[in-house]
Scaffold this motif. Sequence first.
Motif, PDB file in Angstrom:
ATOM      1  N   LYS A 120      -3.868   6.961   6.213  1.00 51.60           N
ATOM      2  CA  LYS A 120      -4.553   7.668   5.122  1.00 51.60           C
ATOM      3  C   LYS A 120      -5.916   8.172   5.584  1.00 51.60           C
ATOM      4  O   LYS A 120      -6.345   9.264   5.183  1.00 51.60           O
ATOM      5  N   SER A 121      -6.579   7.388   6.410  1.00 56.78           N
ATOM      6  CA  SER A 121      -7.871   7.832   6.945  1.00 56.78           C
ATOM      7  C   SER A 121      -7.713   9.072   7.821  1.00 56.78           C
ATOM      8  O   SER A 121      -8.622   9.897   7.927  1.00 56.78           O
ATOM      9  N   ASP A 142       0.784  -1.228   0.000  1.00 55.70           N
ATOM     10  CA  ASP A 142       0.000   0.000   0.000  1.00 55.70           C
ATOM     11  C   ASP A 142       0.817   1.280   0.000  1.00 55.70           C
ATOM     12  O   ASP A 142       0.355   2.313  -0.462  1.00 55.70           O
ATOM     13  N   VAL A 167       2.846   8.984   4.474  1.00 51.45           N
ATOM     14  CA  VAL A 167       2.859   7.692   5.160  1.00 51.45           C
ATOM     15  C   VAL A 167       4.234   7.043   5.037  1.00 51.45           C
ATOM     16  O   VAL A 167       4.797   6.533   6.012  1.00 51.45           O
ATOM     17  N   VAL A 180      -1.192   1.617   7.231  1.00 51.53           N
ATOM     18  CA  VAL A 180      -1.224   2.482   6.046  1.00 51.53           C
ATOM     19  C   VAL A 180      -2.621   3.045   5.840  1.00 51.53           C
ATOM     20  O   VAL A 180      -2.802   4.260   5.645  1.00 51.53           O
ATOM     21  N   ASN A 181      -3.628   2.181   5.884  1.00 48.22           N
ATOM     22  CA  ASN A 181      -5.006   2.654   5.694  1.00 48.22           C
ATOM     23  C   ASN A 181      -5.438   3.562   6.839  1.00 48.22           C
ATOM     24  O   ASN A 181      -6.167   4.548   6.631  1.00 48.22           O
ATOM     25  N   LEU A 236      -3.229  11.599   5.902  1.00 46.60           N
ATOM     26  CA  LEU A 236      -1.877  11.595   5.356  1.00 46.60           C
ATOM     27  C   LEU A 236      -1.888  11.094   3.909  1.00 46.60           C
ATOM     28  O   LEU A 236      -2.641  10.170   3.560  1.00 46.60           O
ATOM     29  N   SER A 237      -1.036  11.683   3.081  1.00 42.86           N
ATOM     30  CA  SER A 237      -0.873  11.224   1.709  1.00 42.86           C
ATOM     31  C   SER A 237       0.037   9.995   1.694  1.00 42.86           C
ATOM     32  O   SER A 237       0.679   9.660   2.703  1.00 42.86           O
ATOM     33  N   SER A 238       0.118   9.318   0.542  1.00 48.14           N
ATOM     34  CA  SER A 238       0.989   8.138   0.433  1.00 48.14           C
ATOM     35  C   SER A 238       2.439   8.498   0.723  1.00 48.14           C
ATOM     36  O   SER A 238       3.158   7.757   1.402  1.00 48.14           O
TER      37      SER A 238
END
Length: 441
Positions: free
Chosen positions: A202-203, A90, A211, A198-199, A206-208
């Motif tokens: 993002k929730s 991810d 992260v 990771v999820n 945070l952007s990829s």
Amino acid sequence: MQQKLNAITLAFNSLSRPHRIMLGALTVVTLAVAVWRPYVYHPDSESPIVKRVELEKEQLRTLLPEASEPIDVDSPSPEDDLPKDEIDDDAANESGTHDYVISGGDTLSSVLNQYGIEMSDISQLAKSDKELRNLQIGQQLSWTLNDAGQLQRLTWEVSRRESRTYDRTADGFKLSSAMQSGEWQNHVLNGVVNGSFVNSAKSAGLSSGEVSAVIKSLQWQMDFRKLQDGDRFAVLTSREMLDGKSQQSQLLGVRLNSGGKDYYAIRAEDGKFYDRSGSGLSSGFMRFPTVKQYRVSSNFNPRRTNPVTGRIAPHKGVDFAVPVGTPVLAIGDGEVIVSKRSGAAGNYVAIRHGRQYMTRYMHLKTLLVKPGQKVKRGDRIALSGNTGRSTGPHVHFEVWINNQAVNPLTARLPRMEGLNGKDRRDYLAQVREVIPQLRIK
């Protein structure tokens, strides 16, 4: 025959001593030449008889300078070694790319050459922009390679406002510069782990890329695969906002509470992350996988050419000529991900250090660790040998950063470091500003 020998002996003894010495020396030289280059004459032929001796391929290889490494036999793919998990799947894909924060003493050449980038490309880059000779501590370089390991693009973040990009052309590299006109604003984001980190991040907003930055900053303290539901985190990031949208960001600090314990990583002016007291987060790596340094029998060469076939046969590590049974050591703290026998590599071990680094050790005699085992810097992991496709006792040693092989002898490896003097005082003043913002909610 006896009379002839007596006559020759008498004539020789009748000569003066200097003449006897000269004649004896001439005889020795003549015999030496005859032994060194024998000449076979056939009375029915106008030319000497020459015998052609055909060597087997393996016999020929023993005459080559890099005989300790099997030519045209590639090592196991690092993608096959790395156990896939939700972070690998991810988080932002970094295959074929790399980034580097400039440290004291770094130059463009010293940074790129350790990754096997050709000096001709480095020279072309320097010609395209003379300012590249003046890299400053804390600046960041990012570059992209093609499948053959050739440099395609390099980006230099001169400051938070300016970035320069160098793209490969037929004539060298073309420079393009971009000035950012947005406003930089600090943002604090809070989140709770619920399943995938990771999820969950993002929730929390945070952007990829953010992260990935968080994972890198805490990679030496935390195994993100072992976080539990209910663990909490707070992230301080600076984002450049333009027309209400974030154009780019920079991680300033992170706090992760797991199992009732807080883990911190705070960015300093040099672009690196330290703990609350200014100490480095890595335990540091050793340079060599043995107690002492042994002779290098084959160097790192990502574009090595097979002298027999003419094909590119990369040598992605360094070979050390060591006696069979020499203890092989882990160069840093990590987790064993491979310990097995594997074809041309023979018995080999692969260790993952944090999220960016991996080391591999091949042609071993005895394996002393198992997959999943945690090891510390300096731990014995194997005894050296001559297994697999190998023509002599040696250890083949590799270092990979972001799935890219680098030169183990010159790569900038993690060090045990910390801030001192004015740098530490400035950092601690910054910590006092950042910590209150990293409240866990």
